[in-house]
Design a protein around this motif. Sequence first.
Motif, PDB file in Angstrom:
ATOM      1  N   ASN A   1       0.827  -1.207   0.000  1.00  8.77           N
ATOM      2  CA  ASN A   1       0.000   0.000   0.000  1.00  8.77           C
ATOM      3  C   ASN A   1       0.861   1.256   0.000  1.00  8.77           C
ATOM      4  O   ASN A   1       0.553   2.235  -0.677  1.00  8.77           O
ATOM      5  CB  ASN A   1      -0.919  -0.012   1.220  1.00  8.77           C
TER       6      ASN A   1
ATOM      7  N   THR B   1       0.937   4.034  -2.992  1.00  8.89           N
ATOM      8  CA  THR B   1       0.686   5.444  -2.703  1.00  8.89           C
ATOM      9  C   THR B   1       1.839   6.322  -3.156  1.00  8.89           C
ATOM     10  O   THR B   1       1.626   7.389  -3.750  1.00  8.89           O
ATOM     11  CB  THR B   1       0.461   5.632  -1.188  1.00  8.89           C
TER      12      THR B   1
ATOM     13  N   ASN C   1      -1.694   8.277   4.776  1.00  6.24           N
ATOM     14  CA  ASN C   1      -2.984   7.848   4.229  1.00  6.24           C
ATOM     15  C   ASN C   1      -4.090   8.856   4.548  1.00  6.24           C
ATOM     16  O   ASN C   1      -4.889   9.229   3.679  1.00  6.24           O
ATOM     17  CB  ASN C   1      -3.362   6.479   4.798  1.00  6.24           C
TER      18      ASN C   1
ATOM     19  N   GLY D   1      -6.097   1.474   2.238  1.00  6.03           N
ATOM     20  CA  GLY D   1      -5.430   2.491   3.051  1.00  6.03           C
ATOM     21  C   GLY D   1      -6.038   2.644   4.428  1.00  6.03           C
ATOM     22  O   GLY D   1      -5.337   2.583   5.445  1.00  6.03           O
TER      23      GLY D   1
ATOM     24  N   SER E   1      -4.658   1.424   8.050  1.00  2.00           N
ATOM     25  CA  SER E   1      -4.417   2.467   9.054  1.00  2.00           C
ATOM     26  C   SER E   1      -5.088   2.120  10.373  1.00  2.00           C
ATOM     27  O   SER E   1      -4.486   2.259  11.441  1.00  2.00           O
ATOM     28  CB  SER E   1      -4.934   3.819   8.537  1.00  2.00           C
TER      29      SER E   1
END
Length: 319
Positions: free
Chosen positions: A89, A93, A216, A280, A284
């Motif tokens: 991830n 990103t 994120n 995301g 998180s």
Amino acid sequence: MLRECIHPGDRPSYVEMVTKATSEKTDWDFDYRIVLPDGSIRHIHAVAHPVFNGSADLIEYIGTVMDVTERRQAEAALREARSDLARINRVTTMGELTASLAHEVNQPIAAAVTNADTCLRWLAAGAPNLEEARAAAMRIVKDGMRAAEIISRIRLLFKKGILQRELVDINEIIREMAVLLRGEATRHSISLRTELEADLSQIMGDRVQLQQVFMNLMLNGIDAMKDMNAGGELTIKSPRPESGQLLISVNDTGVGLPAQQADQIFNAFITKKVQGTGMGLPISRSIVESHGGRLWAADNSPPGASFYLSLPTKVEAQE
């Protein structure tokens, strides 16, 4: 005989536990490793209950010893899978931010080149101005260090490895992410502000994972506002903690949350981004909960959304 079977690394703590439990006449509940004759290692979970006679003297312990090796291996595999997913991830990103990050790195490099040219001109003059040349050289050093810091932060986000819990400064992490993402915000005419309480308590946490959480959340806020004609404002706040908890908020003035579905956005693969993975926010939340905290979302008034993150300041987070 049992003591000799215990892994040398666990033997001191095992002896300490037995001695303490026996002297205090309390239950056992202990994890340790044993080494089999063929050299293989097994993970053991032992529980035991003291038995007393009529005079309240400790007679013996009755309990059970369970081989939990497969469970420990499965837990380790799950942790590794989660770590790999989180890293994927991060890489995805960062790929989306390539243009913005290139701009952030290019700024100090371009400034260093300009200052180097200025320095040479001062030195090449008929009467070299050493003071001006020295000042230009110092600016080159400063610009070079700034570029190195940006690159270092990017490299940290790509780092793969086991969790590394240490004392971290949340305000410092927020500022680092603000530096990396300010170019992306500016590109979409979005104002990025921080309102950070000074001298916040440090917490025990994994620095890279917490960087990923804030990256994120801040990117989500930027994405919620980048298609608005009037731009927007992203504000990250860290007020003074209460009741042993840090409370950080990431607030945007974008489109807001789906009606009555604030918690569903934390489900895997739920995303409105064309290039998004939908991982995301779930990642998180998983990271924050592994640090003993909470992550939730709420609508703003006026329009927009706020993400709230609480982390313990006094109790070390559990693995």
